[in-house]
Every structure is written in C-alpha cells, then in structure tokens.
Design a protein around this motif. Structure first.
Motif, PDB file in Angstrom:
ATOM      1  N   ASP A  56       0.701  -1.270   0.154  1.00  0.00           N
ATOM      2  CA  ASP A  56      -0.079  -0.062  -0.053  1.00  0.00           C
ATOM      3  C   ASP A  56       0.746   1.143   0.058  1.00  0.00           C
ATOM      4  O   ASP A  56       0.401   2.245  -0.258  1.00  0.00           O
ATOM      5  CB  ASP A  56      -0.810   0.098   1.040  1.00  0.00           C
ATOM      6  CG  ASP A  56      -2.018  -1.105   1.135  1.00  0.00           C
ATOM      7  OD1 ASP A  56      -2.511  -1.196  -0.051  1.00  0.00           O
ATOM      8  OD2 ASP A  56      -2.495  -1.585   1.988  1.00  0.00           O
ATOM      9  N   SER A  57       2.142   1.323   0.152  1.00  0.00           N
ATOM     10  CA  SER A  57       3.058   2.334   0.042  1.00  0.00           C
ATOM     11  C   SER A  57       4.421   1.991  -0.592  1.00  0.00           C
ATOM     12  O   SER A  57       4.729   0.752  -0.613  1.00  0.00           O
ATOM     13  CB  SER A  57       3.346   2.715   1.534  1.00  0.00           C
ATOM     14  OG  SER A  57       4.144   2.174   2.234  1.00  0.00           O
ATOM     15  N   ALA A  58       5.055   2.689  -0.933  1.00  0.00           N
ATOM     16  CA  ALA A  58       6.408   2.369  -1.579  1.00  0.00           C
ATOM     17  C   ALA A  58       7.331   2.108  -0.432  1.00  0.00           C
ATOM     18  O   ALA A  58       7.994   1.077  -0.659  1.00  0.00           O
ATOM     19  CB  ALA A  58       6.902   3.869  -2.349  1.00  0.00           C
ATOM     20  N   GLY A  59       7.306   2.524   0.708  1.00  0.00           N
ATOM     21  CA  GLY A  59       8.163   2.149   1.890  1.00  0.00           C
ATOM     22  C   GLY A  59       8.012   0.895   2.190  1.00  0.00           C
ATOM     23  O   GLY A  59       8.831  -0.113   2.535  1.00  0.00           O
ATOM     24  N   ALA A  60       6.666   0.462   2.213  1.00  0.00           N
ATOM     25  CA  ALA A  60       6.456  -1.060   2.593  1.00  0.00           C
ATOM     26  C   ALA A  60       6.637  -2.057   1.640  1.00  0.00           C
ATOM     27  O   ALA A  60       7.007  -3.025   1.806  1.00  0.00           O
ATOM     28  CB  ALA A  60       4.805  -1.024   2.871  1.00  0.00           C
ATOM     29  N   ILE A  80       9.294   9.410  -5.647  1.00  0.00           N
ATOM     30  CA  ILE A  80       8.901   7.946  -5.170  1.00  0.00           C
ATOM     31  C   ILE A  80      10.421   7.555  -4.640  1.00  0.00           C
ATOM     32  O   ILE A  80      10.085   6.782  -3.444  1.00  0.00           O
ATOM     33  CB  ILE A  80       8.877   7.260  -6.370  1.00  0.00           C
ATOM     34  CG1 ILE A  80       7.851   5.968  -5.945  1.00  0.00           C
ATOM     35  CG2 ILE A  80      10.010   6.724  -7.525  1.00  0.00           C
ATOM     36  CD1 ILE A  80       6.763   5.952  -5.574  1.00  0.00           C
ATOM     37  N   ALA A  81      11.789   8.039  -4.979  1.00  0.00           N
ATOM     38  CA  ALA A  81      12.867   7.811  -4.259  1.00  0.00           C
ATOM     39  C   ALA A  81      12.830   7.946  -2.736  1.00  0.00           C
ATOM     40  O   ALA A  81      13.205   7.486  -1.589  1.00  0.00           O
ATOM     41  CB  ALA A  81      13.953   8.144  -4.969  1.00  0.00           C
ATOM     42  N   SER A  82      12.222   9.479  -2.632  1.00  0.00           N
ATOM     43  CA  SER A  82      12.065   9.782  -1.450  1.00  0.00           C
ATOM     44  C   SER A  82      11.326   9.151  -0.500  1.00  0.00           C
ATOM     45  O   SER A  82      11.189   9.012   0.861  1.00  0.00           O
ATOM     46  CB  SER A  82      11.766  11.338  -1.363  1.00  0.00           C
ATOM     47  OG  SER A  82      12.816  12.114  -1.945  1.00  0.00           O
ATOM     48  N   GLU A  83      10.087   8.720  -1.035  1.00  0.00           N
ATOM     49  CA  GLU A  83       8.959   8.046  -0.306  1.00  0.00           C
ATOM     50  C   GLU A  83       9.396   6.650   0.213  1.00  0.00           C
ATOM     51  O   GLU A  83       9.145   6.262   1.466  1.00  0.00           O
ATOM     52  CB  GLU A  83       7.834   7.706  -1.152  1.00  0.00           C
ATOM     53  CG  GLU A  83       6.919   8.951  -1.397  1.00  0.00           C
ATOM     54  CD  GLU A  83       5.815   8.673  -2.122  1.00  0.00           C
ATOM     55  OE1 GLU A  83       5.184   7.337  -1.881  1.00  0.00           O
ATOM     56  OE2 GLU A  83       5.550   9.224  -3.432  1.00  0.00           O
ATOM     57  N   MET A  84      10.485   6.124  -0.397  1.00  0.00           N
ATOM     58  CA  MET A  84      10.868   4.680  -0.002  1.00  0.00           C
ATOM     59  C   MET A  84      12.497   4.773   0.839  1.00  0.00           C
ATOM     60  O   MET A  84      12.849   3.783   1.237  1.00  0.00           O
ATOM     61  CB  MET A  84      11.206   3.658  -1.292  1.00  0.00           C
ATOM     62  CG  MET A  84      12.101   4.241  -2.265  1.00  0.00           C
ATOM     63  SD  MET A  84      12.215   3.117  -3.381  1.00  0.00           S
ATOM     64  CE  MET A  84      13.764   3.505  -4.355  1.00  0.00           C
ATOM     65  N   ILE A 105      19.582   9.733 -12.772  1.00  0.00           N
ATOM     66  CA  ILE A 105      20.803   9.316 -11.974  1.00  0.00           C
ATOM     67  C   ILE A 105      20.733  10.457 -10.755  1.00  0.00           C
ATOM     68  O   ILE A 105      21.173  10.094  -9.667  1.00  0.00           O
ATOM     69  CB  ILE A 105      22.063   8.983 -12.733  1.00  0.00           C
ATOM     70  CG1 ILE A 105      22.049   7.739 -13.637  1.00  0.00           C
ATOM     71  CG2 ILE A 105      23.236   9.094 -11.917  1.00  0.00           C
ATOM     72  CD1 ILE A 105      23.225   7.619 -14.473  1.00  0.00           C
ATOM     73  N   ALA A 106      20.881  11.680 -11.532  1.00  0.00           N
ATOM     74  CA  ALA A 106      21.201  13.003 -10.570  1.00  0.00           C
ATOM     75  C   ALA A 106      20.004  12.810  -9.362  1.00  0.00           C
ATOM     76  O   ALA A 106      20.232  13.163  -8.290  1.00  0.00           O
ATOM     77  CB  ALA A 106      21.030  13.952 -11.422  1.00  0.00           C
ATOM     78  N   SER A 107      18.823  12.714  -9.796  1.00  0.00           N
ATOM     79  CA  SER A 107      17.414  12.627  -8.958  1.00  0.00           C
ATOM     80  C   SER A 107      17.540  11.551  -8.040  1.00  0.00           C
ATOM     81  O   SER A 107      17.287  11.651  -6.844  1.00  0.00           O
ATOM     82  CB  SER A 107      16.341  12.332  -9.787  1.00  0.00           C
ATOM     83  OG  SER A 107      16.072  13.510 -10.669  1.00  0.00           O
ATOM     84  N   LEU A 108      17.990  10.469  -8.400  1.00  0.00           N
ATOM     85  CA  LEU A 108      18.146   9.115  -7.559  1.00  0.00           C
ATOM     86  C   LEU A 108      19.258   9.362  -6.338  1.00  0.00           C
ATOM     87  O   LEU A 108      19.176   8.882  -5.229  1.00  0.00           O
ATOM     88  CB  LEU A 108      18.339   7.678  -8.033  1.00  0.00           C
ATOM     89  CG  LEU A 108      17.200   7.395  -9.067  1.00  0.00           C
ATOM     90  CD1 LEU A 108      17.399   6.001  -9.927  1.00  0.00           C
ATOM     91  CD2 LEU A 108      15.782   7.330  -8.167  1.00  0.00           C
ATOM     92  N   GLN A 109      20.432   9.721  -6.989  1.00  0.00           N
ATOM     93  CA  GLN A 109      21.627   9.841  -6.065  1.00  0.00           C
ATOM     94  C   GLN A 109      21.140  11.243  -5.038  1.00  0.00           C
ATOM     95  O   GLN A 109      21.802  11.032  -3.895  1.00  0.00           O
ATOM     96  CB  GLN A 109      22.864  10.417  -6.748  1.00  0.00           C
ATOM     97  CG  GLN A 109      23.420   9.178  -7.758  1.00  0.00           C
ATOM     98  CD  GLN A 109      24.778   9.418  -8.563  1.00  0.00           C
ATOM     99  OE1 GLN A 109      24.607  10.964  -8.900  1.00  0.00           O
ATOM    100  NE2 GLN A 109      25.469   8.576  -8.567  1.00  0.00           N
ATOM    101  N   ALA A 110      20.601  11.908  -5.337  1.00  0.00           N
ATOM    102  CA  ALA A 110      20.244  13.318  -4.435  1.00  0.00           C
ATOM    103  C   ALA A 110      19.415  12.801  -3.330  1.00  0.00           C
ATOM    104  O   ALA A 110      19.401  13.123  -2.191  1.00  0.00           O
ATOM    105  CB  ALA A 110      19.507  14.218  -5.204  1.00  0.00           C
ATOM    106  N   ALA A 111      18.150  11.640  -3.822  1.00  0.00           N
ATOM    107  CA  ALA A 111      17.263  11.236  -3.054  1.00  0.00           C
ATOM    108  C   ALA A 111      17.692  10.028  -2.101  1.00  0.00           C
ATOM    109  O   ALA A 111      17.336  10.123  -0.884  1.00  0.00           O
ATOM    110  CB  ALA A 111      16.035  10.735  -3.387  1.00  0.00           C
TER     111      ALA A 111
END
Length: 302
Positions: A56-60, A80-84, A105-111
């Motif tokens: 029910d969530s990205a973290g789960a 979505i990277a920040s959520e998980m 890549i820049a977005s994922l490395q930052a999050a």
C-alpha cells in the motif's frame, strides 16, 4: 543461481507488469512485491495475480527487497525515491527503466545518496499501457542499456545484467550522457515528430478529421501508433532529456530545410540519394532482428 530473490517493482504499467510476467516465467522462485500510486491499479494487479504481494506504500514495498525497479515516469523518480528512502535496505540494488538517464541518476543520487544505483533502459514497448498490457516476452531479443555511475560496484552491475538476460534482453553498457544523445536520435525525436504530424493532421481546416482517419495510409497510421504512447511518460522524457532532444531537433530542422530546398529546386538526384541511404538503414534494422520484414510491418489482416 538467481541474481535477486526478492524483487520490488514500483509502477505497474506496461513495463512493470511485463517485468513481473517475465520474472514469473524465467525466475519462478523469486518473490515479487509490487506497488503503484494508483489504488485502482493496485486492485487490478491483485486480480491479475502477477505479483506475490501488492503493498500500500512505496516504503512497505521495499522493506525486504534486494532489487528495487522503478518503473514510473522519469519525472516521478525523485519523489518515489524519497518516499521509500527510510525503508530501503542498505544492501538493496536500485534500478529503473527510464528512457533518459542523466537526469534520473542525479535525482536518485540526491534522494538516496548511499544507495547502490544501477540505472537501466530496456528499449522495448508498445503503444498500450496499464497492468493489463504486460506480457512476459516483451524484452526478448531487445536491448537493455545499463548506465552505471563511475562508483558502481562491478558485482551489482553483473547482477543487474544477469537479471535482464534472464528476461531475454541483450545488454549494452553505456555512459549516461551518451545514452541520452543516442536515445534522443532513435526514440525521443521520432516521438516528437509523430506527435507533431498527428497534431498537424488533426488541426487542418481543409481536411476533416474523419478523412484523416478514413484515408490513413501506412505512413500516417504508423505515426499514430507512436503518438498513442503514454502522455505522462513522454512529457517527462522530453523535460528530463531536453538538452539532447533540442540538439537533435536543431540538426533535424537543418536537414529538413535542405530537403525543402531539394524539392523546391527539383533536385531529384539528392532526393534519390537520401531515400536510398534511409532504405539501407531500414534493411539493417531488419537484419539485426529489431523489426519484422513481413509485408505491412507484420500486421495480420485475417
């Protein structure tokens, strides 16, 4: 030996659902957890049954994952990277399927500054979308381009390579910037042209929309197939890869101007030479097994 035992797929449209079907077919002992931001999609995936669990969530979804595949539009990667982030196991490998790589890549490395990120781009798809559109053989004999950062671990690269090979893909490893330039030529610019041509045809005052549809010849019809691709995904692709797209668009504009001059001044030899060269490219694509040589692009007319 399985490259990954617990696979999380975030985003359960055409690509995400096809990955899940492919894993079921080629890695049946791997466990698949799925998540999609759309509750209706999650409910449909539970009905279809191609995930072992739907979170029910990205973290789960990522709690027990050793591979997390982000199959969301490139514009949604950072959020979505920040959520998980808080629930992501530190030894999990993060990958994606985005059509542009530098911005992703820049977005994922930052999050996810400490994450093990191995970006990927399976060069495959159809004009259809949603969880019902997926099928296990989508990636068979198609290229999947990996664009690992310079500090990526070789073992992680090889595991992601092995994963895609099990899904039937051929693997190429490429620098992210070069990938974005190549795909701007081979994918992004053709989509931009297709959207423009179909839009132009629909807006013509002297030709009715019903005539455009009724008398569509093969060329225009194939442009409409490309232009039917997911609007959200392609909006994000053009925004995230805008430098390479604009560079290729400028080159195309210059070539188009040269073509206009050849037609205006009756330079038939120039036209013939161009069309001969482009036909040779088509033949090479067929020889490489990247399309069907059957009449009418392999369409069935039964």
């Amino acid at each position: 030996m399985l490259p990954f035992a617990n696979i999380t797929i975030i985003g359960l449209g055409l690509i995400g659902s096809s990955i899940a079907h492919g894993v079921k077919a080629s890695m049946p002992t791997a466990r698949i957890t799925g998540y999609d931001a759309d509750a209706a999609v999650r409910a449909r995936v539970q009905e279809l049954g191609f995930c072992d669990d739907v979170a029910d969530s990205a973290g789960a979804a990522v709690i027990d994952a050793d591979l997390v595949l982000l199959c969301v539009p490139v514009g949604a990667m950072a959020s979505i990277a920040s959520e998980m982030a808080e629930d992501l196991p530190k030894d999990a490998v993060i990958s994606d399927v985005g059509s542009s790589k530098g911005n992703v890549i820049a977005s994922l490395q930052a999050a996810l500054p400490d994450a093990r990120i191995i970006p990927a781009h399976p060069v495959a798809g159809t004009e259809h979308s949603g969880p019902d559109a997926g099928f296990a053989t989508l990636f068979h004999d198609r290229w999947c381009i990996l664009t690992p950062p310079e500090d990526a671990q070789e073992g992680d690269i090889e595991r992601v390579r092995a994963f895609w090979e099990k899904l039937g893909a051929n693997i190429e490893i490429m620098d992210a910037k070069h990938h974005d330039l190549v795909l701007a030529v081979t994918s992004h610019l053709p989509h931009l042209i297709a959207y423009t041509i179909v839009g132009t045809a629909s807006d013509l005052e002297d030709v009715t929309r019903s005539e455009v549809i009724k008398y569509s010849a093969g060329g225009f019809r194939d442009f409409t197939r490309i232009a039917a691709s997911d609007p959200t995904m392609w909006r994000d692709v053009f925004m995230s890869n805008k430098d390479a797209v604009l560079e290729m668009l400028q080159r195309f504009s210059e070539d188009l101007t040269a073509l206009q001059r050849a037609i205006r001044w009756d330079k038939g030899d120039e036209l013939f030479d161009l069309f001969t060269k482009t036909r040779a490219i088509r033949r090479r694509i067929i020889e490489e097994g990247q399309d069907d040589a059957a009449p009418d692009f392999g369409r069935s007319h039964e």
